[in-house]
Design a protein around this motif. Sequence first.
Motif, PDB file in Angstrom:
ATOM      1  N   GLU A 178       3.939   2.785  -7.171  1.00  0.00           N
ATOM      2  CA  GLU A 178       3.354   1.468  -7.424  1.00  0.00           C
ATOM      3  C   GLU A 178       2.724   0.845  -6.182  1.00  0.00           C
ATOM      4  N   LYS A 179       3.322   1.051  -5.022  1.00  0.00           N
ATOM      5  CA  LYS A 179       2.844   0.383  -3.814  1.00  0.00           C
ATOM      6  C   LYS A 179       1.413   0.788  -3.464  1.00  0.00           C
ATOM      7  N   THR A 180       1.104   2.062  -3.605  1.00  0.00           N
ATOM      8  CA  THR A 180      -0.250   2.535  -3.312  1.00  0.00           C
ATOM      9  C   THR A 180      -1.271   1.842  -4.208  1.00  0.00           C
ATOM     10  N   CYS A 181      -0.935   1.735  -5.487  1.00  0.00           N
ATOM     11  CA  CYS A 181      -1.826   1.059  -6.438  1.00  0.00           C
ATOM     12  C   CYS A 181      -1.949  -0.421  -6.109  1.00  0.00           C
ATOM     13  N   ARG A 182      -0.824  -1.024  -5.683  1.00  0.00           N
ATOM     14  CA  ARG A 182      -0.838  -2.455  -5.359  1.00  0.00           C
ATOM     15  C   ARG A 182      -1.707  -2.747  -4.140  1.00  0.00           C
ATOM     16  N   VAL A 183      -1.680  -1.852  -3.167  1.00  0.00           N
ATOM     17  CA  VAL A 183      -2.506  -2.030  -1.969  1.00  0.00           C
ATOM     18  C   VAL A 183      -3.990  -2.024  -2.342  1.00  0.00           C
ATOM     19  N   ARG A 184      -4.377  -1.091  -3.208  1.00  0.00           N
ATOM     20  CA  ARG A 184      -5.783  -1.039  -3.649  1.00  0.00           C
ATOM     21  C   ARG A 184      -6.154  -2.295  -4.426  1.00  0.00           C
ATOM     22  N   LEU A 185      -5.230  -2.769  -5.242  1.00  0.00           N
ATOM     23  CA  LEU A 185      -5.492  -3.983  -6.016  1.00  0.00           C
ATOM     24  C   LEU A 185      -5.613  -5.192  -5.101  1.00  0.00           C
ATOM     25  N   GLN A 186      -4.745  -5.262  -4.115  1.00  0.00           N
ATOM     26  CA  GLN A 186      -4.800  -6.377  -3.166  1.00  0.00           C
ATOM     27  C   GLN A 186      -6.120  -6.377  -2.401  1.00  0.00           C
ATOM     28  N   GLU A 187      -6.589  -5.205  -2.032  1.00  0.00           N
ATOM     29  CA  GLU A 187      -7.871  -5.093  -1.334  1.00  0.00           C
ATOM     30  C   GLU A 187      -9.010  -5.580  -2.229  1.00  0.00           C
ATOM     31  N   ALA A 188      -8.928  -5.266  -3.516  1.00  0.00           N
ATOM     32  CA  ALA A 188      -9.955  -5.705  -4.460  1.00  0.00           C
ATOM     33  C   ALA A 188      -9.956  -7.225  -4.590  1.00  0.00           C
ATOM     34  N   PHE A 189      -8.768  -7.824  -4.620  1.00  0.00           N
ATOM     35  CA  PHE A 189      -8.661  -9.288  -4.653  1.00  0.00           C
ATOM     36  C   PHE A 189      -9.286  -9.891  -3.388  1.00  0.00           C
ATOM     37  N   ASP A 190      -8.959  -9.318  -2.247  1.00  0.00           N
ATOM     38  CA  ASP A 190      -9.469  -9.831  -0.974  1.00  0.00           C
ATOM     39  C   ASP A 190     -10.993  -9.697  -0.893  1.00  0.00           C
TER      40      ASP A 190
END
Length: 215
Positions: A178-190
């Motif tokens: 999950e963490k890897t996916c969350r990092v990509r999602l956070q980058e997309a938000f940013d």
Amino acid sequence: MFSDWKSLIPIVTSVVTSIVAIFAVILTCKQIRLSNKQHLFDKRLENYIIATGLIQLYRSNCKHINNEKDTPMLSNDMNFNFLTNNTYLEQITCAIYNSLKEPSHKELLIKLENLKEVATKIKFLFADNVSILLGDFVLRYQELLFEMYKYQTCINEINKENENHKLTLEEIAQKVGEKTCRVRLQEAFDNLKKADSVLKRANVEEQIKKQIKLH
């Protein structure tokens, strides 16, 4: 004398015909230019409305989005609802609850491709750097929606594993990556947040409006 005038008739007729033909060509060119101008106006307005709809949707909901950085984003589906809550995107809202399932999956992919096309069209339809900035915002929006959709598969796996009550949330999250996916999602938000900040600083919306107006 009459015979002289008679001999001039073909010449006069030819000249009049040529003048009429020239005027017809001029009118046709004007009509084509007007038609092209109207077509450009319609296309600019159509894609501007889509883009501003996304801008308004993001700005009205960004403060309400729960964007956790250190824990699984269990509210991802609700965030997706916030960011697809308009007439252009409403048909893909349900895709977040049916990830990887047809027909929702196909509808979402089609809409995401449409958004990419809108981003590209904006860059060609409008002039100056503002077209690039607005097109980039639409593209960042598209990328965020896709990352949210993919991240939901992780959340679904977490919920599925959690039914057994054998592991903690942290253990399950680690198990499904999950963490890897969350990092990509956070980058997309940013990335979307930065794109919106640039729009505001450059006053892009007002500049685009000026380009849309017919002269």
